[in-house]
Design an enzyme around this catalytic site. Structure first.
Site: not given
Length: 502
Positions: A105, A108, A220, A309
């Site tokens: 992404h 990110e 991420h 994350e």
């Protein structure tokens, strides 16, 4: 000082640091620090800078670093990878491969900065003689992809915390790459496998399939938690339904390794977006991701991947990079070290000693199998315990051997297989099928079958696993895997540039 002059000075400082170094002790970076332990943490590296870094490290340390590309983005940017290992030109037999993929992404960005920092750290620390890094690089081949979505990153804007329309999250075709991989729950027809795949997705699919990666981390942002397979269910509930893989205990452990070493992730409440016990979660329980890369690695590639994350803000200011490096450095190292657990070895022809590729290796106690590499290597990550190792391949008698796996070590177990009498060959257990979940990969094994008639059989037959105890959702995915492999090797989709051998 002009920006260009400042950038040149920072690059020069980084090069000097690689040669001379500083203390490797883990301390909080000073406020505003831009160079920590010889690693340049001053800014986010854009695409050209990543290419320059890869070239510089490769030219200065040719026996340690190789830069290569797995393909191109929609806008023609290379999907760059830095391969780092003590014997980077030729992987040792049974030396496992680990990868980190960041920035799929594009908005990110923390993972991208960390992968760039990790590459510098590994080179610097190895040359300094850091025992931990020397041990890791002497026994492991590491592949670092700073960005799977370089087009999206160039669109994204530093300081933007929440994704919006045209934020750079998607690629240049406005497609979310982490919803663009084949899903195990679909009817995997040729049309489904091939259609509507983005060039970045196809390139990474081929990269995964054509290399025997064992362990992977997908970096991420937008929360702080470690999320492990499976990422979705067959009925795609929005959340709150666990979708356990056969290796659920292993994946929980791997996720916990990263979270427990992270300075804040282990609390599970960093971003006030949930209460993640120990800082980990089953992916589908958190929310459903249909077509994610994490599950593709496991189902199709014999590779265990966990998603990390890393920050509440997706693209925080560059001034936060030193703190994020400090938060994650130990986790990044500890996670890679987990590739050395379970069992590994060579599967050989008993008569000739030749390594056998395309052999399915499993343990009776877990309904999942990995596939041997071109050189007959296998790696099976396992929690400590006693297992029955099983090897099956077309034209060979099944081999079983009891093994004991201890904590913190990998057991070397080589297997010798005898050819069967013509006409009595036992078919190997295969892929996720209608009655059980025995997963096999990479897809390329079917292209390498010793019996051409087997390829035709595969299109119409659901192989059955030895185990009938699976309580997971039933479905099939084995059809046309060989066709997918053939497609992904076509130059218009994927051109190998200095890849590792399998």
């Amino acid at each position: 000082m002009a920006p260009s002059a400042a950038a040149g000075l920072l690059a020069l400082l980084s090069l000097v640091a690689l040669t001379h170094g500083s203390s490797a002790s883990r301390k909080r970076p000073s406020v505003g620090a831009i160079n920590v332990d010889g690693v340049d943490l001053s800014h986010y590296y854009h695409h050209d800078e990543v290419a320059q870094l890869a070239e510089r490290l490769s030219s200065q340390h040719p026996s340690l670093v190789q830069g290569y590309s797995v393909g191109r983005s929609v806008q023609g940017r290379e999907l760059l990878v830095m391969k780092i290992s003590e014997n980077v030109a030729q992987r040792d037999l049974c030396e496992p491969m680990v990868k980190y993929v960041a920035n799929m992404h594009g908005d990110e960005a923390v993972g991208r900065a960390l992968v760039v920092a990790l590459a510098q750290h590994l080179v610097f620390a190895y040359n300094k003689g850091d025992p931990r890094v020397v041990r890791l690089l002497n026994t492991t081949e590491i592949h670092l992809m700073p960005s799977m979505n370089p087009d999206g990153f160039e669109m994204a804007r530093e300081g933007t915390c929440d994704g919006t329309v045209q934020s750079g999250r998607e690629n240049a075709h406005d497609v979310d790459l982490n919803r663009n991989f084949p899903s195990q729950w679909r009817d995997l027809s040729e049309e489904y496998l091939y259609s509507n795949r983005e060039p970045e997705t196809l390139a990474v699919m081929a990269w995964i399939i054509n290399n025997p990666f064992v362990l992977s981390g997908n970096l991420h942002g937008g929360s702080v938690v470690a999320s492990y397979p499976f990422d979705d269910t067959s009925f795609h509930a929005d959340c709150c339904v666990e979708s356990k893989s056969p290796d659920d205990e292993l994946f929980h452990y791997l996720a916990t390794v990263y979270a427990s070493k992270h300075r804040t992730m282990h609390t599970g409440t960093v971003c006030n977006d949930g209460n993640f016990t120990g800082g980990v979660t089953n992916g589908a329980y958190w929310y459903d991701v249909d077509g994610g890369m994490q599950d593709f690695n496991y189902v199709f590639g014999s590779c265990s991947e966990v998603t990390f994350e890393l920050s509440c803000c997706k693209y925080p200011r560059a001034s936060t990079i030193p703190e994020e490096w400090d938060n994650n450095k130990e986790s990044l190292m500890a996670y890679m070290e987990q590739v050395h657990m379970g069992a590994k070895g060579i599967v050989e022809d008993a008569a000739t000693g030749e390594g056998l590729k395309g052999i399915y290796v499993s343990v009776e106690e877990l309904n999942y199998n990995v596939t041997t590499s071109d050189r007959g290597e296998y790696w099976r990550l396992l929690m400590p315990g006693n297992y029955t190792l099983v090897a099956k391949g077309y034209g060979y008698e099944t081999v079983k051997q009891r093994i004991s796996v201890a904590k913190g070590v990998v057991s070397r177990v080589d297997l010798k297989m005898k050819r069967t009498v013509s006409g009595n060959a036992e078919q190997p257990t295969g892929a996720l099928n209608r009655k059980s979940r025995s997963v096999s990969g990479p897809l390329s094994t079917l292209m390498a079958s010793p019996d051409p008639s087997l390829l035709a059989t595969l299109k119409n037959t659901s192989w059955l696993s030895d185990s009938s105890s699976s309580k997971l959702q039933s479905h099939s995915y084995q059809k046309h895997r060989q066709s997918l492999q053939a497609l992904l090797q076509k130059p218009q989709h994927y051109k190998k540039q200095n890849p590792s051998e399998k």
